[in-house]
Design a protein around this motif. Structure first.
Motif, short mmCIF file in Angstrom:
data_model
loop_
_atom_site.label_atom_id
_atom_site.label_comp_id
_atom_site.label_asym_id
_atom_site.label_seq_id
_atom_site.Cartn_x
_atom_site.Cartn_y
_atom_site.Cartn_z
N CYS A 47 0.87 -1.19 0.00
CA CYS A 47 0.00 0.00 0.00
C CYS A 47 0.90 1.24 0.00
O CYS A 47 2.04 1.19 0.47
N THR A 49 0.91 3.64 1.92
CA THR A 49 1.33 3.99 3.28
C THR A 49 2.58 3.22 3.70
O THR A 49 3.39 3.72 4.49
N HIS A 68 0.86 -4.14 5.55
CA HIS A 68 -0.40 -4.08 6.31
C HIS A 68 -1.61 -4.49 5.48
O HIS A 68 -2.71 -4.06 5.74
N CYS A 175 -6.65 -2.83 3.22
CA CYS A 175 -6.42 -1.38 3.36
C CYS A 175 -6.86 -0.59 2.13
O CYS A 175 -7.87 0.08 2.14
ZN LIG Z 1 -2.73 1.12 3.47
#
Ligand SMILES: [Zn+2]
Ligand SMILES: [Zn+2]
Length: 373
Positions: A47, A49, A68, A175
């Motif tokens: 992701c 992030t 994640h 996510c």
């Molecule tokens: Zn994420």
């Protein structure tokens, strides 16, 4: 002997420096505590992030195991875990405390303890879940650290899924896909009467597009500089796509095509784009800020313009999702053929995680997923 004394061997991809490749190293994990689950990770999505944290734009303690969007098989459950058994297939999502006013309101992505539970490198009580030769390795990233062959997750961010579908395909639901789809299905009151402009055609933006199409909202406009992504957006149901570098004024272009929009979704984290998202709204329209921006990013708004148009600006995290109910709902939509999120995914072997990260950073892959088995 307590559970904390039992150790499980795993291979983890460790981030040791903000611009260094991840290194594959042997680590040990504890057995799960009462409200935790030990999971053999089968696959993990990458992701945006993860990259923001790797590069310390959102600082996390190093060395750390990121990842994640894990998916895997339950190996061991803690003594208080009631609805999971070893062998269950699970998707991992973000963690939350379960006790604050936001968690009580079934909006755990605004958990009062979100940072401690997801970004601190340890459990919220400060204890670690992973070590190497007796030294702590920061982990528990988003309550998981899925760039590893094993992970300890909390029961709150562990979502049981059907064994009928391939786990590696379900990984990114935890996510990015949940964030995009949830923005449209949970956060905003989008109906088939509403028009949307989505700024950014990555995994989050295209998931929002699929969700808007599922509702029957129209017209749908996607603003995205990469030609491949614009082409995919059209296949997934966009009525118009715009290359922001090929037009003089994106806002005017959208107004010319559809006369402004009821909802605009900012998925890029770029302040100038956020401003366009506000300017393109019809009266009473809502701009959703979803893309992670640099910590000091700001925009200015004209107060009178906001007043007379009744516009709203709202920040959204994780699509307001309660993962244990929302992820199964997205899987149901997929099985009904109404949410083809598998179109976004490219698979890489776990050993090629660094290459997969590069593919995401270059835009070559929309949603890279690494497979551990
Ligand atoms: Zn994420
Ligand atoms: Zn909470």
């Amino acid at each position: 002997m307590t559970n904390d004394d039992i150790r499980h061997e795993a291979t983890a991809a460790i981030a040791r420096g903000s611009s260094d490749p991840l290194t594959f190293e042997q680590v040990t994990l504890q057995s799960p505590r009462a409200d935790e689950v030990l999971i053999k990770i089968v696959a993990s999505g990458i992701c945006h992030t993860d990259l923001v944290c790797l590069h310390q734009e959102l600082p996390v303690p190093l060395p750390i195991v990121l990842g994640h969007e894990g998916a895997g098989i339950v190996v061991e459950i803690g003594s208080a875990v009631q609805d999971l058994v070893p062998g269950d297939h699970v998707v991992l999502s973000f963690n939350s405390c379960g006790q604050c006013p936001s968690c009580d309101s079934k909006l755990p992505s605004y958990c009062y303890h979100f940072m401690a539970n997801n970004f601190s490198g340890s459990r919220s009580d400060g204890t670690g879940t992973m070590e190497q030769n007796g030294a702590a390795v920061n982990a528990n990233f988003f309550g998981q650290s899925s760039f590893a062959t094993m992970a300890i997750a909390n029961v709150r961010n562990t979502v049981k899924v059907s064994k009928e579908l391939p786990l590696e395909m379900l990984a990114p639901l935890g996510c990015g896909i949940q964030t995009g789809a949830g923005t449209v299905l949970n956060s905003l009151p989008v109906t088939e009467k509403h028009s949307l402009a989505i700024f950014g055609g990555g995994a989050v933006g295209l998931s929002a597009l699929m969700a808007a199409k599922l509702i029957g909202a129209a017209p749908l406009v996607v603003v995205e500089p990469l030609a491949d992504r614009r082409a995919l957006a059209l296949e997934l149901g966009a009525d118009h796509v715009i290359d922001p570098f090929a037009v003089e004024n994106v806002v005017e272009e959208i107004k010319k095509l559809v006369g402004g929009v009821d909802f605009s979704l900012e998925m890029t984290g770029i302040p100038a784009v956020a401003k366009q998202c506000i300017d393109v709204l019809k009266p009473l329209g809502t701009c959703a800020l979803v893309g992670a921006a640099p910590a000091d990013a700001e925009i200015s708004i004209n107060i009178m313009e906001m007043l007379v148009t009744g516009r709203k600006i709202v920040g959204i995290v994780e699509g307001d999702a309660e993962p244990r109910t929302f992820i199964p709902q997205l899987i149901k939509y997929y099985e009904e053929g109404r949410f083809p999120f598998d179109r976004l995914i490219d698979f890489f072997p776990f050993e090629s995680l660094n290459e997969a990260i590069k593919a995401q950073e270059s835009g070559q892959s929309i949603k890279p997923v690494v497979r551990m088995v």
